[in-house]
Design an enzyme around this catalytic site. Structure first.
Site, PDB file in Angstrom:
ATOM      1  N   HIS A  66       0.710  -0.506  -0.084  1.00 52.16           N
ATOM      2  CA  HIS A  66      -0.074  -0.078   0.101  1.00 52.16           C
ATOM      3  C   HIS A  66       1.020   1.464   0.158  1.00 52.16           C
ATOM      4  O   HIS A  66       0.357   2.395  -0.294  1.00 52.16           O
ATOM      5  CB  HIS A  66      -0.755   0.011   1.503  1.00 52.16           C
TER       6      HIS A  66
ATOM      7  N   ASP B  14      -0.278  -7.323   1.574  1.00 48.89           N
ATOM      8  CA  ASP B  14       0.483  -6.630   1.565  1.00 48.89           C
ATOM      9  C   ASP B  14       2.223  -6.236   1.258  1.00 48.89           C
ATOM     10  O   ASP B  14       2.743  -5.551   2.714  1.00 48.89           O
ATOM     11  CB  ASP B  14       0.008  -5.551   2.831  1.00 48.89           C
TER      12      ASP B  14
ATOM     13  N   SER C 250       4.470   3.018   7.710  1.00 48.53           N
ATOM     14  CA  SER C 250       4.381   1.811   7.462  1.00 48.53           C
ATOM     15  C   SER C 250       5.503   1.289   6.209  1.00 48.53           C
ATOM     16  O   SER C 250       6.248   1.958   5.374  1.00 48.53           O
ATOM     17  CB  SER C 250       2.913   2.207   5.794  1.00 48.53           C
TER      18      SER C 250
END
Length: 501
Positions: A131, A161, A235
């Site tokens: 992402h 992911d 992230s």
């Protein structure tokens, strides 16, 4: 802005919720005046004083900031399908979420966003979250010494992911090594490294709060929960143990206020390193699927069908035309093994199927009619993500009660009732007219309006059939009766133990 558990990629998408143009980035990257002369692999150990300095000194040079230019969009960049799945997860757990203000549409323009990553080989291979780079038309990596390099996407996998990038660096890069997340225990100390809010590389410490968290975002949900503060921009950054080895990839947070509240989630390294290796080699992963909805096997379910242990994956529905349907899998089957691998939970089945290559031929062991049956299946591909074998959670599933006096009143499906419940003519069974709140059927979640369509895998057509089948189950010595309930177009199994009647 989404106020709930979210992926935390972009400093540009938090705070004032400003989507920035390519020429303006309101953050300063940390830098070092000393260039890296040779690869340095993490290997530091927590000192006797309790300081993490040695670990940080070894690992920080291998952590990078990833800046992306995303495709034009009319919506807030954090309103992704995964965010919606996370929202549903917390609602299902009964966790209250704050009021969410309506999102304003953003004008059509390119948006800048950032995340983190880490180098796993001196020639510039970098791991991050999918992402972080999803929908990116340009990717730049900023090393710890401030060097900015264009990055090429080697491969990405939305289901796990994970993504792998490659940069051409003027010198060998510092790296971090994979650790063994399977050895992590609750309470173990960990460090999270990344670039939260774009303020610069930041290190936070905490402990492992929980293992095996399933956020219902895909077949690989097995998150490590941590209390080390992670925020937007973290992230893709590494979660490292006290030896400085990567045991996870920081991926998501539960955030009612836009920042960290001590509930973060990381992808385990034991899962990530296998997928990363495949992405490096092939650039993508085509996951296998069966085409079934599955749910856990409780002790009540096991008692109802004669299983010695409450293990396996109970098939609640089979999609027509799928590999499962072609293989002869039926509603009510309990999958206990895939090839030589035992299936103890629905997550086991999801993971094992997802790991198979489309076209692969495999044998499934299923429990049916009191015995094990082997079925040969040709695994399908993952063109349609909705066909992926996934856990079908159910709020109706519970410790139910059953007997002919199982605490519910039954009625036949008359035309008026069908119209009221909006039931198609293809649905046969008996409708639950009322539920005694003092009986365990109510505790099981059975509600007025539910339609019982089968009892112990035997189809029923009316209230008489249901009563007869339940009585027969009791006479046969079964401890429970297994009901297949239709509610709102969805089918769910409910196991009802006689002893609790």
């Amino acid at each position: 802005m989404s106020n709930i558990l979210r992926k935390h990629r972009a400093a540009a998408l938090v705070g004032a919720a400003i989507v920035l143009g390519a020429a303006s980035l309101p953050f300063a990257l940390s830098s070092s005046s000393t260039a890296l002369a040779a690869p340095a692999e993490a290997g530091g150990v927590l000192t006797s004083s309790g300081s993490f300095a040695a670990v940080v000194d070894a690992d920080k040079p291998a952590v990078v900031t990833i800046t992306t230019t995303m495709k034009a969009t009319n919506t807030s960049a954090d309103g992704s399908p995964m965010d919606e799945q996370f929202r549903q997860f917390f609602e299902q757990q009964g966790i209250p979420l704050p009021h969410q203000a309506p999102q304003q549409q953003q004008p059509q323009q390119h948006a800048m966003a950032l995340g983190s990553g880490f180098v796993i080989s001196p020639d510039g291979v970098i791991v991050t979250n999918n992402h972080v780079i999803d929908n990116a038309i340009d990717i730049k990596v900023t090393l710890d010494d401030g060097t900015e390099l264009p990055a090429k996407l080697l491969g990405a996998d939305p289901k796990s992911d994970l993504a792998v990038l490659k940069v051409q660096a003027p010198h060998p890069l510092a790296t971090v090594a994979w650790g063994d997340s399977d050895k992590l225990k609750l309470g173990d100390q960990i460090l999270a490294i990344g670039n939260p809010f774009g303020i610069g590389t930041t290190v936070t410490a905490g402990i492992v709060s929980a293992r095996g968290r399933d956020l219902h975002s895909g077949p690989y949900d097995d998150f490590i929960q941590i209390d080390a503060p992670i925020n937007h921009g973290n992230s893709g950054g590494p979660l490292v143990d006290r030896d400085g080895n990567v045991v996870g990839i920081n991926t998501a947070i539960y955030s009612p206020n836009g920042g960290s509240v001590g509930v973060g989630f990381a992808i385990p390294s034991s899962e990530a390193k296998v997928i990363v290796a495949k992405l490096q080699k092939d650039g993508s992963i085509d996951h296998g699927y069966l085409g079934v909805q599955i749910q856990p096997v409780t002790q009540d379910v096991a008692d109802a069908v004669g299983l010695s242990k409450a293990e396996g994956a109970l098939v609640a529905a089979v999609t027509n035309g799928t590999p499962a349907a072609h293989a002869g899998i039926k509603t009510g089957d309990i999958v206990t093994a895939v090839g030589s691998e035992n299936v103890k939970t629905p997550k086991d089945l999801s993971r094992l199927v997802a790991d198979l290559s489309p076209g692969a031929k495999e044998t499934l062991a299923v429990w049916r009619d009191g015995k094990t049956v082997d079925l040969n299946v040709t695994v399908g591909g993952n063109e349609d993500t909705q066909k992926q074998a996934a856990v079908e959670s159910s709020d109706d599933q519970g410790q139910a009660a059953g007997q002919p006096s199982l605490g519910i009143g039954l009625a036949d499906l008359t035309p008026d009732i069908r119209q009221q419940l909006n039931l198609p003519h293809s649905v046969a069974g008996a409708v639950v007219a009322n539920v005694n709140p003092d009986k365990s059927a109510a505790a099981a979640g059975i509600q007025p309006g539910d339609v019982i369509v089968s009892v112990n895998d035997k189809p029923v057509h009316d209230a008489r059939d249901v009563k007869t089948a339940v009585a027969d189950a009791g006479k046969s010595g079964r401890k429970s009766v297994l009901l297949l309930i239709e509610r709102g177009g969805n089918k769910t199994f409910v196991a009802v133990p006689f002893a609790a009647a």
